[in-house]
Design an enzyme around this catalytic site. Structure first.
Site, PDB file in Angstrom:
ATOM      1  N   ASP A 109      93.394  53.189  -9.331  1.00 45.61           N
ATOM      2  CA  ASP A 109      93.072  54.414  -9.686  1.00 45.61           C
ATOM      3  C   ASP A 109      91.952  54.663 -10.442  1.00 45.61           C
ATOM      4  O   ASP A 109      91.367  55.803 -10.576  1.00 45.61           O
ATOM      5  CB  ASP A 109      94.380  54.952 -10.273  1.00 45.61           C
ATOM      6  CG  ASP A 109      94.381  56.399 -10.714  1.00 45.61           C
ATOM      7  OD1 ASP A 109      94.335  57.525  -9.842  1.00 45.61           O
ATOM      8  OD2 ASP A 109      94.445  56.671 -12.053  1.00 45.61           O
ATOM      9  N   LEU A 140      95.019  63.205 -13.615  1.00 41.93           N
ATOM     10  CA  LEU A 140      93.812  64.101 -13.099  1.00 41.93           C
ATOM     11  C   LEU A 140      92.511  63.816 -12.858  1.00 41.93           C
ATOM     12  O   LEU A 140      91.578  64.460 -12.469  1.00 41.93           O
ATOM     13  CB  LEU A 140      93.875  65.178 -14.351  1.00 41.93           C
ATOM     14  CG  LEU A 140      94.927  66.016 -14.921  1.00 41.93           C
ATOM     15  CD1 LEU A 140      94.575  66.496 -16.275  1.00 41.93           C
ATOM     16  CD2 LEU A 140      95.135  67.053 -13.732  1.00 41.93           C
ATOM     17  N   ARG A 141      92.557  62.364 -12.800  1.00 42.17           N
ATOM     18  CA  ARG A 141      91.251  61.616 -12.471  1.00 42.17           C
ATOM     19  C   ARG A 141      90.944  62.029 -10.927  1.00 42.17           C
ATOM     20  O   ARG A 141      89.769  62.473 -10.510  1.00 42.17           O
ATOM     21  CB  ARG A 141      91.438  60.217 -12.403  1.00 42.17           C
ATOM     22  CG  ARG A 141      91.358  59.514 -13.554  1.00 42.17           C
ATOM     23  CD  ARG A 141      91.065  57.848 -13.537  1.00 42.17           C
ATOM     24  NE  ARG A 141      91.236  57.390 -14.830  1.00 42.17           N
ATOM     25  CZ  ARG A 141      92.377  56.804 -15.236  1.00 42.17           C
ATOM     26  NH1 ARG A 141      93.146  56.518 -14.416  1.00 42.17           N
ATOM     27  NH2 ARG A 141      92.087  56.177 -16.400  1.00 42.17           N
ATOM     28  N   GLY A 142      91.657  62.281  -9.814  1.00 39.70           N
ATOM     29  CA  GLY A 142      91.619  62.745  -8.597  1.00 39.70           C
ATOM     30  C   GLY A 142      90.779  63.947  -8.608  1.00 39.70           C
ATOM     31  O   GLY A 142      89.772  64.147  -8.024  1.00 39.70           O
ATOM     32  N   VAL A 167      87.105  63.739 -10.294  1.00 42.12           N
ATOM     33  CA  VAL A 167      86.274  62.869  -9.438  1.00 42.12           C
ATOM     34  C   VAL A 167      85.799  63.578  -8.186  1.00 42.12           C
ATOM     35  O   VAL A 167      84.551  63.667  -7.731  1.00 42.12           O
ATOM     36  CB  VAL A 167      86.838  61.483  -9.137  1.00 42.12           C
ATOM     37  CG1 VAL A 167      86.038  60.893  -8.167  1.00 42.12           C
ATOM     38  CG2 VAL A 167      86.871  60.637 -10.311  1.00 42.12           C
TER      39      VAL A 167
END
Length: 357
Positions: A211, A292-294, A297
């Protein structure tokens, strides 16, 4: 590996790598690498693919597209001569004392991390004996220092010790490397684009580590006979006469380099509407993507794509182009499910955007 050795080794031209069809696996892999070069804050690329599919060749070809960088002469960390955020403590101290620093240009560094590397080799080590006897912080920089402001490539990253992968990802995310030994602490800039590759047959990375990579590209063995023949012929021509082969693609390479340089300059001016950000978050929510990385990015990659194409505003099609690369590896895996995670991402996108490619 010394910088001199890496410069002498002939590198296969990035633009000569076959598989240029829009949205094919190779072109998507190349795109993910280019987008990370434009905006390193995307967080790097994880490449999973069969043996002998050219993963390493594509990554090493990337460095030829990067413009030279200004560094402080004789500095072990490739310190930026004008940006304090990218300077080592030694350079900051010189500036504070109004000492003159010399500036030179070097090729953007690319560092290969060997599979058997120790933590000391990666992070650097402190010479405790010298520190005690002379009262100075005697630090031997590691691979993270060499890779600062460049690319760090880890082949077979899925076979690397999890702790070491964690160290790499932490440095890539924070931009700093801290080494602490026996009460002595050293901190230096370590801003690099992390690129990992691996063969899925040899095991996957833990989801928590996977992830942390910004994008995830997959590449399979080419099946079409005419493409396989073309790849073999290209490689033979390159090995027979690398200089002549590279000269043939020089114009294309220069054009692509110019596009990347221009995209880096215009990235800050690219706009994305609030409703598009909301839809990206809706897709992440529908797919049960943790954290919240998705979301972040995907929006960064879409903006980098717009800058690369010399436009100013993100469209739904831009998001569709990058979203599979940004979310595929963040989905929770169900061992009984046969649907490809990339297909699930595309279906979720089409549902939220009412979009047909």
């Amino acid at each position: 590996m010394s910088r001199k050795t890496s410069e002498q080794r002939p590198v296969f031209p990035f633009t000569s790598i076959v598989g240029q069809e829009e949205m094919c696996e190779i072109s998507l892999l190349k795109l993910s690498l280019i987008l990370n070069v434009i905006d390193p804050k995307i967080g790097g690329v994880m490449i999973m693919g069969d043996r002998g599919t050219g993963k390493s060749t594509i990554v090493r070809a990337l460095v030829d597209l990067l413009p030279p960088i200004d560094v402080v002469e004789n500095d072990q960390y490739n310190s930026h001569p004008y940006d304090p955020e990218l300077m080592s403590d030694e350079v900051l101290e010189k500036l504070k004392n109004n000492e003159k620093i010399n500036v030179i240009q070097i090729k953007t560094p690319m560092v290969d991390l060997p599979l058997g590397a120790t933590e000391d080799r990666v992070c650097g080590t402190i010479d405790i004996e010298k520190a005690i006897s002379e009262g100075k912080k005697a630090f031997e920089p590691g691979l993270l220092a060499q890779a600062n402001r460049g690319i760090l490539y880890v082949d077979e990253v899925n076979l690397l010790d999890d702790h070491l992968v964690d160290v790499l990802l932490d440095s890539a995310a924070s931009g700093w490397n801290t080494v602490e030994r026996e009460g002595i602490s050293i901190c230096h800039p370590a801003r690099f684009i992390l690129v990992g590759s691996g063969n899925p047959e040899e095991g996957e990375l833990r989801p928590q580590l996977l992830d942390r990579f910004g994008m995830h590209a997959q590449i399979k063995t080419v099946k079409e006979p005419h493409l396989r023949v073309k790849i073999v012929q290209q490689r033979e021509l390159f090995e027979r006469n690398p200089k002549e082969f590279k000269a043939k693609y020089k114009e294309e390479q220069d054009k692509l380099m110019e596009k990347i340089i221009n995209a880096r300059k215009t990235l800050k001016d690219v706009k994305i509407k609030y409703e598009l950000l909301e839809k990206i978050s809706q897709i992440c929510s529908d797919l049960n993507v943790d954290g919240l990385r998705g979301d972040m990015v995907t929006s960064r990659a879409a903006k980098a794509l717009v800058a690369f194409e010399n436009r100013q505003e993100v469209t739904p099609k831009d998001i569709f182009t990058v979203i599979t690369l940004c979310l595929r590896h963040r989905l929770r895996k169900d061992p009984l499910e046969s649907i490809d995670s990339g297909f699930k991402v595309q279906e979720a996108f089409k549902k939220v955007f009412s979009f047909n490619n």
